[in-house]
Design an enzyme around this catalytic site. Structure first.
Site, PDB file in Angstrom:
ATOM      1  N   CYS A 105      55.960  29.437  10.430  1.00 21.87           N
ATOM      2  CA  CYS A 105      56.778  30.300   9.768  1.00 21.87           C
ATOM      3  C   CYS A 105      57.247  29.535   8.309  1.00 21.87           C
ATOM      4  O   CYS A 105      57.939  28.995   8.352  1.00 21.87           O
ATOM      5  CB  CYS A 105      57.997  30.939  10.480  1.00 21.87           C
ATOM      6  N   MET A 315      56.277  37.292   4.392  1.00 24.39           N
ATOM      7  CA  MET A 315      56.499  36.228   5.100  1.00 24.39           C
ATOM      8  C   MET A 315      56.092  35.106   4.235  1.00 24.39           C
ATOM      9  O   MET A 315      55.437  35.026   3.290  1.00 24.39           O
ATOM     10  CB  MET A 315      55.412  36.218   6.095  1.00 24.39           C
TER      11      MET A 315
END
Length: 395
Positions: A105, A315
């Site tokens: 992430c 993201m």
């Protein structure tokens, strides 16, 4: 009378990193059986977040019922030379009983340095009284080095500031993140060997696609090829069940072509990767916050899906893929940005804009990515303990 086990307390910190939120743990603070990978650890994280939840709300946990807020992080002082902290990321499914460990992430990466400093994982002599602490992160999921530049004031992490990040309501201190050698270390950055492929998807169509392993495996298609303009916001996609099903089918066939899975059925248990995104040339639109994004203010538009839904912003790992692909002439991302050589792009996403820089070079006929750079911010939201029923560990 039925007896029930008590709840157990696990030290944890709830943090925002970039446009995501997650529950952060020091590995050694976890119950002993969860300090190693496996069923017990997964069960613990699922219960912490509140999954699986057939209502898709995660009311009985710390998750926020979106891919951006159903995240967990486990950190440990690194034993790897020239690194400070090991960073393991777990994307928790909302409605299914699994944790996806297949990728990183990028947004939560922005919070890793601050957490590591606060937990004593970074040697004191590497932290200035006032200035920038350079935290060397080993990203365990993808086996890559990330460098975080964390602002320090009076010996403590500075979280407040005037850096604004579209997708985050309030300003904070800027944290610059460098993703070193962001291409997939297990194979070619372009696993098919092509900058652009013809991706055939039964019952959906055949599309031009750029499939790249950089930051996170990502499939890029042209917006117009799938019936969109590139200016869409979340409701236009997430409220259309048929559209989401088509995107998932395209993602599954792309994953097979990238060699990430051997059969499309495996995509259901690999929701975190690859990502799928669509790109277009610049157009003006109004972001979700009401901010006007002028066509002349961006190089291209990108919309990306995560865990089966259109992401509210972008993201961080997908931004690395965007920046890297944009730096390589001939990819769909590069062409949408106008083509040619470039070392940075500013792209429009549903919440606004984001700039990402990348360095790529051609070596012996193969493209090599050396670095991708972006700025994010991070902040501690809450710290203390999370509680879970003790029987959670009985697996």
């Amino acid at each position: 009378m039925t007896s029930f086990k008590r709840q157990i307390k696990v030290p944890a910190t709830y943090m925002r990193g970039g446009t995501s939120k997650g529950v952060f743990f020091a590995r050694t603070d976890l119950p002993e059986a969860a300090q190693q990978s496996g069923a017990v650890r997964d069960a613990l994280l699922l219960r912490v977040i509140g999954s699986p939840d057939p209502y898709a709300k995660q009311i009985d946990g710390m998750g926020g019922a979106t891919s951006s807020t159903s995240k967990t992080v486990i950190l440990d002082k690194s034993t790897k030379a020239d690194h400070d902290v090991d960073y393991l990321f777990g994307q928790v499914s909302i409605d299914k009983p699994f944790v996806d460990w297949s990728g990183n992430c990028g947004n939560l990466t922005a919070a890793v340095g601050a957490f590591a400093i606060s937990k004593g994982m970074v040697d004191a002599d590497r932290i200035p009284e006032t200035g920038i602490a350079v935290v060397r992160i080993w990203q365990v999921n993808i086996q890559k080095t990330i460098v975080a530049h964390v602002p320090i004031t009076n010996g403590e992490v500075q979280e407040t500031g005037d850096f604004e990040l579209d997708g985050v309501t309030f300003p904070a201190a800027e944290v610059q993140i460098e993703f070193m050698d962001p291409a997939d270390g297990e194979g070619s950055m372009f696993p098919t060997g092509n900058l652009v492929d013809e991706l055939e998807v039964p019952d959906v169509g055949t599309f031009k696609a750029t499939m790249i392993n950089a930051g996170i495996p990502t499939i890029f298609v042209n917006a117009e090829d799938i019936g969109y303009t590139g200016t869409e916001l979340q409701d236009a996609i997430n409220g259309d069940a048929d559209a989401l099903a088509r995107f998932e089918t395209i993602r599954a066939y792309g994953a097979v072509k990238m060699g990430l899975i051997s059969d499309i059925a495996e995509a259901a248990s690999r929701q975190h990767t690859p990502k799928i995104a669509f790109v277009s040339e610049p157009r003006s639109y109004t972001s979700t916050s009401g901010k006007e994004v002028a066509a002349e203010s961006v190089d291209l538009l990108v919309r990306a899906l995560s865990m089966g839904k259109l992401h509210h912003a972008m993201m961080g790992t997908a931004a690395v893929a965007i920046g890297t692909a944009a730096a390589i002439p001939g990819t769909l991302v590069n062409l949408a940005a106008g083509g040619g050589e470039r070392d940075a792009v500013r792209f429009g996403h549903p919440s606004g804009t984001l700039r990402v820089g990348a360095e790529a070079k051609l070596v012996n006929g193969n493209w090599i990515a050396t670095k991708a750079i972006m700025s994010r911010s991070a902040r501690v939201l809450m710290e203390g303990w999370v509680r879970v029923p003790a029987e959670t560990l009985d697996v």
